[in-house]
Structure formats: C-alpha cells, structure tokens
Write an enzyme that holds these catalytic residues in place. Structure first.
Site, short mmCIF file in Angstrom:
data_model
loop_
_atom_site.label_atom_id
_atom_site.label_comp_id
_atom_site.label_asym_id
_atom_site.label_seq_id
_atom_site.Cartn_x
_atom_site.Cartn_y
_atom_site.Cartn_z
N GLU A 55 -23.74 13.41 -0.77
CA GLU A 55 -23.16 13.41 0.40
C GLU A 55 -22.32 14.37 0.66
O GLU A 55 -22.42 14.98 1.82
CB GLU A 55 -22.61 12.02 0.45
N GLN A 74 -19.14 -2.21 -0.21
CA GLN A 74 -20.01 -3.41 0.19
C GLN A 74 -19.70 -4.43 -0.91
O GLN A 74 -19.33 -5.75 -0.63
CB GLN A 74 -21.34 -3.04 0.06
N ASN A 98 0.75 -1.22 -0.05
CA ASN A 98 -0.05 0.00 -0.13
C ASN A 98 0.97 1.22 0.04
O ASN A 98 1.85 1.18 0.51
CB ASN A 98 -1.06 0.00 1.25
N LYS A 99 0.47 2.37 -0.64
CA LYS A 99 0.95 3.59 -0.71
C LYS A 99 1.57 4.00 0.64
O LYS A 99 2.42 4.62 0.99
CB LYS A 99 0.19 4.46 -1.48
P1 FAD Z 1 -10.05 1.68 -2.00
O1 FAD Z 1 -10.88 1.51 -0.87
O2 FAD Z 1 -10.23 3.08 -2.77
O3 FAD Z 1 -8.56 1.43 -1.73
C1 FAD Z 1 -7.58 1.41 -2.56
C2 FAD Z 1 -6.30 1.45 -1.62
O4 FAD Z 1 -5.01 1.34 -2.46
C3 FAD Z 1 -6.05 2.47 -0.91
O5 FAD Z 1 -5.35 2.42 0.31
C4 FAD Z 1 -4.65 3.48 -1.79
O6 FAD Z 1 -4.10 4.33 -0.90
C5 FAD Z 1 -4.30 2.15 -2.16
N1 FAD Z 1 -3.57 2.78 -3.61
C6 FAD Z 1 -4.09 3.43 -4.68
N2 FAD Z 1 -3.16 3.49 -5.42
C7 FAD Z 1 -2.12 2.96 -5.36
C8 FAD Z 1 -0.81 2.77 -5.68
N3 FAD Z 1 -0.34 3.20 -7.13
N4 FAD Z 1 0.16 2.13 -5.07
C9 FAD Z 1 0.10 1.77 -3.59
N5 FAD Z 1 -1.37 1.84 -3.30
C10 FAD Z 1 -2.20 2.45 -3.91
N6 FAD Z 1 -19.57 2.56 -0.83
C11 FAD Z 1 -20.40 2.12 -0.10
O7 FAD Z 1 -20.69 0.78 -0.34
N7 FAD Z 1 -21.01 2.68 0.91
C12 FAD Z 1 -20.82 4.23 1.16
O8 FAD Z 1 -21.55 4.58 1.88
C13 FAD Z 1 -19.88 4.61 0.10
N8 FAD Z 1 -19.59 5.90 0.34
C14 FAD Z 1 -18.63 6.67 -0.54
C15 FAD Z 1 -18.41 7.83 -0.27
C16 FAD Z 1 -17.55 8.46 -1.02
C17 FAD Z 1 -17.06 10.28 -0.97
C18 FAD Z 1 -16.49 8.10 -2.04
C19 FAD Z 1 -15.66 8.72 -3.02
C20 FAD Z 1 -16.88 6.54 -2.24
C21 FAD Z 1 -17.92 5.87 -1.37
N9 FAD Z 1 -18.26 4.47 -1.56
C22 FAD Z 1 -19.05 4.19 -0.76
C23 FAD Z 1 -17.59 3.86 -2.67
C24 FAD Z 1 -16.25 3.18 -1.98
O9 FAD Z 1 -15.55 3.83 -1.17
C25 FAD Z 1 -15.39 2.40 -3.03
O10 FAD Z 1 -16.38 1.50 -3.80
C26 FAD Z 1 -14.50 1.46 -2.41
O11 FAD Z 1 -13.53 2.31 -1.40
C27 FAD Z 1 -13.69 0.64 -3.31
O12 FAD Z 1 -12.77 -0.28 -2.49
P2 FAD Z 1 -11.29 -0.56 -3.12
O13 FAD Z 1 -10.80 -1.56 -2.08
O14 FAD Z 1 -11.42 -1.20 -4.58
O15 FAD Z 1 -10.56 0.62 -3.29
P1 NAD Z 2 -21.35 8.81 -10.19
O1 NAD Z 2 -20.91 8.24 -11.52
O2 NAD Z 2 -22.39 7.73 -9.39
O3 NAD Z 2 -22.36 10.04 -10.39
C1 NAD Z 2 -21.65 11.03 -11.24
C2 NAD Z 2 -22.76 12.10 -11.55
O4 NAD Z 2 -22.14 13.32 -12.10
C3 NAD Z 2 -23.81 11.54 -12.42
O5 NAD Z 2 -25.15 11.71 -11.78
C4 NAD Z 2 -23.46 12.17 -13.56
O6 NAD Z 2 -24.67 12.38 -14.46
C5 NAD Z 2 -22.88 13.51 -13.32
N1 NAD Z 2 -22.23 13.97 -14.29
C6 NAD Z 2 -21.44 13.30 -15.09
N2 NAD Z 2 -20.62 14.19 -16.24
C7 NAD Z 2 -21.33 15.50 -15.70
C8 NAD Z 2 -21.18 16.83 -16.38
N3 NAD Z 2 -20.31 16.99 -17.50
N4 NAD Z 2 -22.13 17.90 -15.78
C9 NAD Z 2 -22.83 17.74 -14.93
N5 NAD Z 2 -22.97 16.34 -14.16
C10 NAD Z 2 -22.33 15.44 -14.85
O7 NAD Z 2 -20.00 8.83 -9.28
P2 NAD Z 2 -19.95 9.07 -7.74
O8 NAD Z 2 -21.02 9.78 -7.22
O9 NAD Z 2 -18.49 9.61 -7.40
O10 NAD Z 2 -19.97 7.53 -7.19
C11 NAD Z 2 -19.02 6.66 -7.72
C12 NAD Z 2 -19.41 5.43 -7.10
O11 NAD Z 2 -19.19 5.31 -5.66
C13 NAD Z 2 -20.75 4.77 -7.31
O12 NAD Z 2 -20.79 3.65 -7.76
C14 NAD Z 2 -21.44 4.94 -6.06
O13 NAD Z 2 -22.43 3.86 -5.82
C15 NAD Z 2 -20.32 4.89 -5.10
N6 NAD Z 2 -20.72 5.63 -3.75
C16 NAD Z 2 -21.74 5.15 -3.03
C17 NAD Z 2 -22.17 5.92 -1.95
C18 NAD Z 2 -23.04 5.15 -0.73
O14 NAD Z 2 -23.35 4.15 -1.04
N7 NAD Z 2 -23.64 6.13 0.13
C19 NAD Z 2 -21.32 7.30 -1.63
C20 NAD Z 2 -20.54 7.67 -2.52
C21 NAD Z 2 -20.17 7.01 -3.53
#
Ligand code: FAD
Ligand code: NAD
Length: 404
Positions: free
Chosen positions: A172, A318, A39-40
């Site tokens: 969010e 999830q 990990n980074k």
């Molecule tokens: P990550 O959790 O992103 O982990 C990737 C890891 O790899 C990190 O530790 C990173 O530091 C490391 N890494 C990256 N690049 C490198 C590299 N080059 N070298 C070494 N290490 C590296 N999903 C839900 O189910 N429920 C939610 O409520 C929800 N809320 C979200 C809210 C936000 C703001 C965002 C952005 C996403 C949310 N998601 C949610 C989506 C969820 O966070 C992602 O789907 C999830 O993190 C994916 O898990 P992952 O293990 O693939 O990657």
């Molecule tokens: P997303 O792709 O789900 O949503 C991006 C939004 O930006 C879309 O509604 C799209 O129509 C809009 N968009 C794209 N291009 C645009 C443009 N040029 N101008 C204006 N609007 C534009 O991306 P996200 O919200 O970052 O979510 C990424 C993933 O992370 C999703 O799969 C989501 O399920 C997951 N996530 C889940 C949760 C949660 O479960 N609570 C929270 C955050 C993220």
C-alpha cells in the site's frame, strides 16, 4: 450515601479501545461502572491510513480524530498519558504521570514495528507506527527532493526510496509513493527517471494472502507506474546507505529506507510481564489474558485463533473492532454475574489499495475485485470505519471522497 462503582479501564484509543468504550457506554448504565479511557494523545488516528500519511498523499490531520469529539465525556473519563505497564497483582496501571487502579482492564495499545533484530534497521530505517513517525517519512522524502537541485554534485541515490517488506503495508505504501513521486518531481523540477521506488521482499511473492491472479495484477500495475520489485531477496542489514539484500549481500542504495517487514504488540505487554507468543498474547476464546479473570487483550496486542485454518487471524482493524464488542459484552457479563461469550470473527473481506485509484480485494465470500472497483471499495471501508467510530458527522468531516 454514595457507593463506589467498579472501574473499567480501557488502554488505547485505537480501533479496539474506542469501539470498546462505545459499546460499554451503550450496554452499561451509568451507575453500573465508571469507565476510564487512557491514550497517549488527545486524538485517535486511523492506523489504516498511515501509509498515505507516510507517502504524503494525505495531510496527517485528515487521519486524526479528536477523542473528545467521539466519546461521551459524561460517561467516560479521558486520561491523556502514556501507559508504562500494568501491575496485575495490585490491579493498577502505571502511567508516565500517575497511576490508575482498575477492577476490569481492557488492553488495546496496538502495534509497534518489528524488525526482528535486523542489524542497523532501528538506527537507519524509518517505520510506520503512528502519525508522527509516518509524517517524518513524508517530510524526509520531500527534503531529499528539495535538497537535490541545491547541490552542485548531488548524490544520485539520494532520491531513491527503499521499502522493506511486501506485505499489505509495504505494497500500500509503494502504491501511494507511485502517486506522490511524480508530484514531487514536478514541484522540484526533477526528472522522474532519477527516482527509484524499490520494494524488497524475502518471500517468493508479494502479498501471499491473495490469489495468484490478483497478485500478478497488483505487481504489473505497480511496475507500470515505476515501482521496482526485488522478490525472494531477504534484507540482512540496513546501513546509512540502504539495505543489504540477498545471498550475495548486495547493497541497494537510497536516501530513504523504510521498514514495513512486520509488526508486534505494544512493548507495554512485555513491561507488564504478560506471557507472549511472537510479541502478542494468545488470548482465551473469551479474549481474556490466560489465567486472569478481569483482563482482556484486544486488537494488535493479541492473537486470536482461527480454528478453520489452524493459525491466528491476521491482525486488522476489522478484527479489533469486532473483538471490542465481545469484550464489552464480557465486561458486562462479569459485572452482572452472567456467563461470558466466546469471540466469533465474521470476515467482511480484504482490500489492499495500490494508490488512489487502484487496488485488489477479496470481498463478500471470495468475490474478487481489482482496479477502480477495489479502490472504491477501500474508500467505502475507510468511510465505514469513521462512521462506526463517530457517526455520520465524522464520516462527512474526515471521509474520503476523492475523484476518480
Ligand atoms: P491501534 O489502532 O494501533 O491503536 C492503539 C492506540 O493506543 C493508539 O491510539 C495509540 O496512540 C495508543 N497507544 C499506544 N501505546 C500507548 C501507550 N504506551 N500509552 C498510551 N497510549 C498508547 N487493517 C484493516 O482492517 N484494514 C486496512 O485497510 C488496514 N490498513 C492498514 C494500513 C497500515 C499502514 C497499517 C500500519 C495497518 C493497517 N491495518 C489495516 C491494520 C490495522 O491498522 C490494525 O490492525 C489496527 O490499527 C489495530 O487496532 P488496535 O486498536 O489494536 O491498535
Ligand atoms: P506483514 O507481516 O503482513 O508483512 C511483512 C512482509 O515483510 C512479509 O511479506 C515478509 O515476508 C516481509 N519480510 C519480513 N522480513 C523480511 C526481510 N528480512 N527482508 C525482506 N522482507 C521481509 O506486515 P504488514 O504488511 O506490516 O502488515 C501487518 C498487519 O497489518 C497484517 O496483519 C495486515 O493484515 C494488516 N494490514 C492490513 C491492511 C489491509 O487490510 N489493507 C493494510 C496494512 C496492514
């Protein structure tokens, strides 16, 4: 005589990587394989809390977990370095400072922001990608507030916050900003009416994955707390002044522009020459990279097909954690010469927060939640994720027990 054990290298300590390592240490005997986690940083972060870090409603340290606190180092070798690329022909992973040979590779490097090449977005907008990029957003917003009253003729748009994209992350984030802005106004003696939070979305609705009644509840609740929406208004460009939106190329000005319009898989996938579809790997049913015997791709680096809806599952924590269990089972199957299993996703529902005490959700087979019950459910989900990564101790240390 010492025998060389097969080496399983797991890339990324996110939800996918950490969960894979946890299952591997449970399912494999120490003599069956050497496990390496790369990990980074020396910490994992809860990506699902990054919007709170970006708004400044939680301290970045609350979202960080030291990897050495949750991984058994007697069983797992930890390498803190950045992955540059995987070389599948040589079966090695190139890191910034070294190289690691592998027998089995589990790829879990997560997401990067995807601006679809929109002009100026990379230069002028912030994006939520990790702890540092999220912390930068909250510090920049606070700087705009701190600066405002120190200037003789302050720029009246400097306090405006633009959020591009009204998917989960955008919604969010504006929910958290609606909490934070009144706090900042009080702290810096600024009238709330001087600050605009504007969410711009290209599609005809926010959060298209939710039922209409939940969507209208969310929109109304956020509007009541001062969030403005520009729906059906695609952003075509970002400049140092703000977003250019809609058919008439209107410039909406702001001191802070944040892009939450989409994500793609880690750029290490491209560097490694993997075949990609919209920035991710379309994995086989057993989660392997097509055509490769010993490489699994998980979490936000992969697309997993939802046969019922004939489209990929939305990338979530999830999904990543469930994939990790199947990948660990399949690594074990390869090591022991057994058949591999196909991945089956069991959705536990979806909840979106709208700030600390509000939210919407669809849980337990389509049971709808809104308001405080959804917010409470979101905290249960957040705490459960901590529990699964680090047990009760981590949940008690970092969990969310905010008052209602
Ligand atoms: P990550 O959790 O992103 O982990 C990737 C890891 O790899 C990190 O530790 C990173 O530091 C490391 N890494 C990256 N690049 C490198 C590299 N080059 N070298 C070494 N290490 C590296 N999903 C839900 O189910 N429920 C939610 O409520 C929800 N809320 C979200 C809210 C936000 C703001 C965002 C952005 C996403 C949310 N998601 C949610 C989506 C969820 O966070 C992602 O789907 C999830 O993190 C994916 O898990 P992952 O293990 O693939 O990657
Ligand atoms: P997303 O792709 O789900 O949503 C991006 C939004 O930006 C879309 O509604 C799209 O129509 C809009 N968009 C794209 N291009 C645009 C443009 N040029 N101008 C204006 N609007 C534009 O991306 P996200 O919200 O970052 O979510 C990424 C993933 O992370 C999703 O799969 C989501 O399920 C997951 N996530 C889940 C949760 C949660 O479960 N609570 C929270 C955050 C993220």
């Amino acid at each position: 005589m010492t025998t060389i054990k097969p080496r399983v290298v797991v890339l990324g300590a996110g939800y996918a990587g950490l969960t894979t390592v946890r299952h591997l240490t449970k399912k494999l005997l120490p003599e069956e394989a050497e496990i390496v986690l790369v990990n980074k940083h020396n910490y994992h972060y809860e990506s699902t809390w990054l919007h709170e870090v970006a708004a400044g409603t939680i301290n970045p340290n609350q979202a960080r977990v030291m990897i050495s606190d949750v991984v058994n180092q007697k069983r797992v070798r930890l390498v803190y370095d950045s992955v540059v690329k995987a070389n599948k022909e040589e079966q090695t992973v190139e890191l910034e400072n070294s190289e690691i040979p592998y027998d089995y590779l589990v790829f879990g490097l997560g997401f990067e922001s995807n601006d679809f090449g929109i002009k100026g977005m990379a230069e002028h907008a912030f994006a939520i990608e990790d702890i540092d990029s999220s912390r930068l957003i909250s510090e920049h917003i606070e700087y705009q507030f701190a600066k405002y009253n120190t200037e003789e003729n302050p720029d009246e748009n400097s306090l405006n916050i633009l959020v591009g994209g009204a998917g989960f992350t955008g919604i969010e984030l504006v929910g958290e900003l609606a909490e934070k802005v009144p706090e900042l106004c009080k702290k810096y003696d600024i009238d709330r009416s001087k600050v605009r939070i504007i969410n711009v979305e290209a599609a005809p609705s926010i959060l298209p994955m939710f039922d209409k009644d939940l969507v209208s509840y969310a929109k109304q609740s956020l509007e009541d707390r001062g969030v403005e929406f520009r729906i059906g208004a695609p952003i075509s460009e970002c400049t140092s002044e703000g977003f250019i939106v809609g058919d008439d190329n209107e410039l909406i000005k702001a001191g802070t522009s944040i892009w939450t319009g989409g994500v793609k898989g880690s750029s290490v996938l491209t560097n490694s020459g993997f075949e990609l579809v919209k920035g991710k790997v379309n994995v086989d049913a057993d989660l392997r990279l097509p055509g490769e015997e010993n490489i699994f791709v998980l979490g936000d680096c992969s697309w997993v097909w939802n046969k019922e809806e004939d489209r990929p599952y939305a990338p979530t924590a999830q999904l990543a954690m469930q994939e990790a269990e199947t990948a660990a089972n399949n690594v074990r199957a390869l090591l022991t010469g057994r058949p591999l299993e196909d991945f089956v996703f069991k959705s536990k529902g979806t909840v979106a927060s709208l700030g600390v005490n509000d939210g919407i959700g669809n849980v337990f087979n389509d049971y709808k939640l809104q308001g405080k019950s959804a917010a409470a459910m979101k905290k249960v989900v957040d705490n459960r994720s901590l529990f699964m990564l680090g047990g009760t101790k981590l949940m008690l240390k970092k969990g969310k027990v905010r008052p209602f």
